[in-house]
Write a protein that holds these residues in place. Sequence first.
Motif, PDB file in Angstrom:
ATOM      1  N   ASP A   1      39.965  36.930  41.810  1.00 50.86           N
ATOM      2  CA  ASP A   1      39.535  38.495  42.218  1.00 50.86           C
ATOM      3  C   ASP A   1      40.973  39.585  42.278  1.00 50.86           C
ATOM      4  O   ASP A   1      41.198  40.978  41.786  1.00 50.86           O
ATOM      5  CB  ASP A   1      38.652  38.595  43.617  1.00 50.86           C
ATOM      6  N   LYS A   2      42.440  38.773  42.676  1.00 49.93           N
ATOM      7  CA  LYS A   2      42.957  40.217  42.952  1.00 49.93           C
ATOM      8  C   LYS A   2      43.528  40.371  41.315  1.00 49.93           C
ATOM      9  O   LYS A   2      44.355  41.266  41.564  1.00 49.93           O
ATOM     10  CB  LYS A   2      44.056  38.717  43.615  1.00 49.93           C
ATOM     11  N   VAL A   3      43.843  39.351  40.918  1.00 50.47           N
ATOM     12  CA  VAL A   3      44.775  39.499  39.150  1.00 50.47           C
ATOM     13  C   VAL A   3      43.366  40.512  38.770  1.00 50.47           C
ATOM     14  O   VAL A   3      43.988  41.373  38.163  1.00 50.47           O
ATOM     15  CB  VAL A   3      44.294  38.302  38.400  1.00 50.47           C
ATOM     16  N   ALA A   4      41.854  40.705  38.762  1.00 51.43           N
ATOM     17  CA  ALA A   4      41.382  41.355  38.118  1.00 51.43           C
ATOM     18  C   ALA A   4      41.802  43.522  38.566  1.00 51.43           C
ATOM     19  O   ALA A   4      42.089  44.437  37.885  1.00 51.43           O
ATOM     20  CB  ALA A   4      39.549  41.098  38.088  1.00 51.43           C
ATOM     21  N   ARG A   5      42.207  43.408  39.880  1.00 48.09           N
ATOM     22  CA  ARG A   5      41.854  44.238  40.598  1.00 48.09           C
ATOM     23  C   ARG A   5      43.736  44.315  40.394  1.00 48.09           C
ATOM     24  O   ARG A   5      43.498  45.999  40.158  1.00 48.09           O
ATOM     25  CB  ARG A   5      42.065  44.198  42.406  1.00 48.09           C
TER      26      ARG A   5
ATOM     27  N   LEU B   1      44.952  44.285  37.295  1.00 47.47           N
ATOM     28  CA  LEU B   1      45.308  44.640  35.914  1.00 47.47           C
ATOM     29  C   LEU B   1      43.459  45.594  35.547  1.00 47.47           C
ATOM     30  O   LEU B   1      44.372  46.145  35.007  1.00 47.47           O
ATOM     31  CB  LEU B   1      44.517  43.160  35.750  1.00 47.47           C
ATOM     32  N   GLY B   2      43.429  46.121  37.130  1.00 44.31           N
ATOM     33  CA  GLY B   2      42.336  47.048  36.694  1.00 44.31           C
ATOM     34  C   GLY B   2      40.798  46.375  35.131  1.00 44.31           C
ATOM     35  O   GLY B   2      40.559  47.465  35.057  1.00 44.31           O
ATOM     36  N   MET B   3      40.618  45.819  35.561  1.00 42.89           N
ATOM     37  CA  MET B   3      39.775  44.800  34.851  1.00 42.89           C
ATOM     38  C   MET B   3      38.118  44.370  35.568  1.00 42.89           C
ATOM     39  O   MET B   3      38.314  43.497  37.083  1.00 42.89           O
ATOM     40  CB  MET B   3      39.964  43.686  34.437  1.00 42.89           C
ATOM     41  N   ASP B   4      37.490  44.516  35.275  1.00 40.21           N
ATOM     42  CA  ASP B   4      36.204  43.593  35.951  1.00 40.21           C
ATOM     43  C   ASP B   4      36.221  42.571  35.816  1.00 40.21           C
ATOM     44  O   ASP B   4      36.095  41.533  35.432  1.00 40.21           O
ATOM     45  CB  ASP B   4      35.339  43.912  34.625  1.00 40.21           C
ATOM     46  N   PRO B   5      35.753  42.029  37.236  1.00 39.46           N
ATOM     47  CA  PRO B   5      36.550  41.014  37.317  1.00 39.46           C
ATOM     48  C   PRO B   5      36.045  39.814  36.618  1.00 39.46           C
ATOM     49  O   PRO B   5      36.127  38.288  36.650  1.00 39.46           O
ATOM     50  CB  PRO B   5      35.923  40.508  39.345  1.00 39.46           C
TER      51      PRO B   5
END
Length: 460
Positions: free
Chosen positions: A394-398, A400-404
């Motif tokens: 979830d942290k990576v997705a945030r 990257l601004g990407m849907d988890p």
Amino acid sequence: MARFTPIDTEYFKGERTGGDFTVIGSPVQRSDARAHVTGRTAFFEDLTVPGMTHVKIHRSTRHHALIDRVDVSGALEVPGVLRVITHEDVPANWYTVLRLIGVGPDDEPVLAEDRVLYRGEPIVAVVAETEEAAREGAARVAVDYTDLPAVLDVEEALADGAPIIKQSGTNHFVYEGHRCRRIRFGDVERGFAEADRIIEGRYASSPIEHAPVEPTGCVVVPQGDGRLRIHTNTQAAFFTLDNTALILDVPPTDLRVVGGTVGGGFGGKVDVIVEPLACLAAMLTGRPAKYVYSRAEEMQVSSTRAAERIYIKDGVMDDGRIVARKITLYVDAGAYSRHSPYGTTKAAAHMPGPYTIPNVHVDAHCVYTNRTPSSAMRGFGVTIGDFALESHMDKVARELGMDPLRLRLKNAYRDGDMKAHRKVASGAALVEVMQRAAELVGHDLPPEYRAMSSAGRSEV
């Protein structure tokens, strides 16, 4: 008010007479449900035996100390006290539960000898006519200590110059000559160098107490043929039988374990803790013996789920592909091994999660501290690891601004992918599960993500 579907008794008749045993989608009653709700279930404490004695423990008041003197005279003066048991009375005082599957060394004493490694460690067992007398006798045991430095943090325990608390000479379990359980796959430093971003996180848990409704305990009854019948709420009858026999230095055939009902376990009642001392009390007095934790003991000294600390460092491309993952994981075993070396191996085996990552580096440490020993709790070694891995996704997705969910789909195992443990993934179905979950909660996925399949990898 919600109504429960009635039980189809005809279904059970068919099962007994050779039915097809189909239970998926059918309302099937638990075999023990009726006895539980009607109060007919028999627990070990329901057993009343004439002449039963009671066992209580004098426990350490120190985290780490040498034992200079143990004075049991006060206990022997208590009316009703029959016997005081010290380590000298235990035939084979050193053990570890997992020695039955080849995990050693034996690193835990049944009763402390020259030192204690955690607050609450058992030092002396008192056997008495009544529970009150046993408790009073245990309270009157006097122990003189020389305090030693205590190590209460996993990373401090592994630091240079840390006090060594284990007789083996290290504060960590040794895996085939290594200080940790390791995974090496690809070249993680090259992966980090090639990545567009480096994203790091630290995740930690505290010890978790099982808090069963029924405390850990047993009743041991000597039999006319010389055997001991052990009525116990253990979750591991054969671990209990074999380890108790080894501790008592008797053939396993001299013991009979009667288990069955566990009044709440969840993994916490797999350690062989109460049975050896209750058996020894019965052997030394020739009378039945009962040893059961008080609620305070259950909360203070029964094994917990291990506290874990996990560091994750990911090398990530801007499109969401994880190209490198480095994990450093610490499992706090407490003072003794119990099931923690196995749990740490499970933790390593679960990394780096259900994702195909070309470069993986994992160090999973089983660390000894002057805390209450940890041990089994459902999913131990995996549960906290999952929390850390998915929190990090979830942290990576945030960042990257990407849907988890799309991030997970992009990196998910597909059939034929090579895992970091050098096993080929098969029967994954992870992509389909996530797609169905998205559909059920109304989470929109673009057509290219809906077209993905665990049968093969497609570029998105």
